[in-house]
Motif scaffolding. Sequence first.
Motif: not given
Length: 205
Positions: A27, A29, A93, A201, A205
């Motif tokens: 991500l 993140a 994220p 993924i 999301t």
Amino acid sequence: MKPRFVVTGTDTDIGKSVFSAALVQALQARYWKPVQSGLEGETDTAFVERMVPGSTLPEAWRLVTPASPHLAAEIDGVEIDTDALNPPTIDAPLVIEGAGGALVPVTRNVLYADVFARWQIPVIVCARTALGTINHSLMTVEALKARGVPIHGIAFIGEAMPDSEATIPAIAGVRRLGRLDRLPAITPEALRAAFAAGFDIADFT
């Protein structure tokens, strides 16, 4: 809004940090571990930082004693204020990793599941595929649901066990997100490949 997830588990040492690192990587993140107990060796934050450089945020509490947070804090002479335990506000994220299982006590009066209920951030339950996982997984989901914690799904870790991986989500009423293989050597490249092979993924999301 940027996706945010809490990663918890059905038990300790099942691979939550490895999954967390893979999700952080996928991500792009940031990673946050609210309470780290036990500072000898590589901590979870240090491991994720090694896998995804520049991704980690400082823990709210770092406890020397390797024990459940409530006991580690008492031994270290530290008082954890769970009301002040709030996720960082960032424009990216965020992946938050708890300690051990969902019912691990942060203090004598507050469990991680109680904190998750206050946050209302979708939780990903990591479950091993080994024997006993059906019982542990269903109990974890029930405990979270009883507190009104939103559950994003279950991520399995270990060798493929098709029956368990189908039975648990069906009975629990939550979705199977995928499975992360145990890796003989954990490197950023191996982690990326394993996550891509086991997960979509788009589910995050």
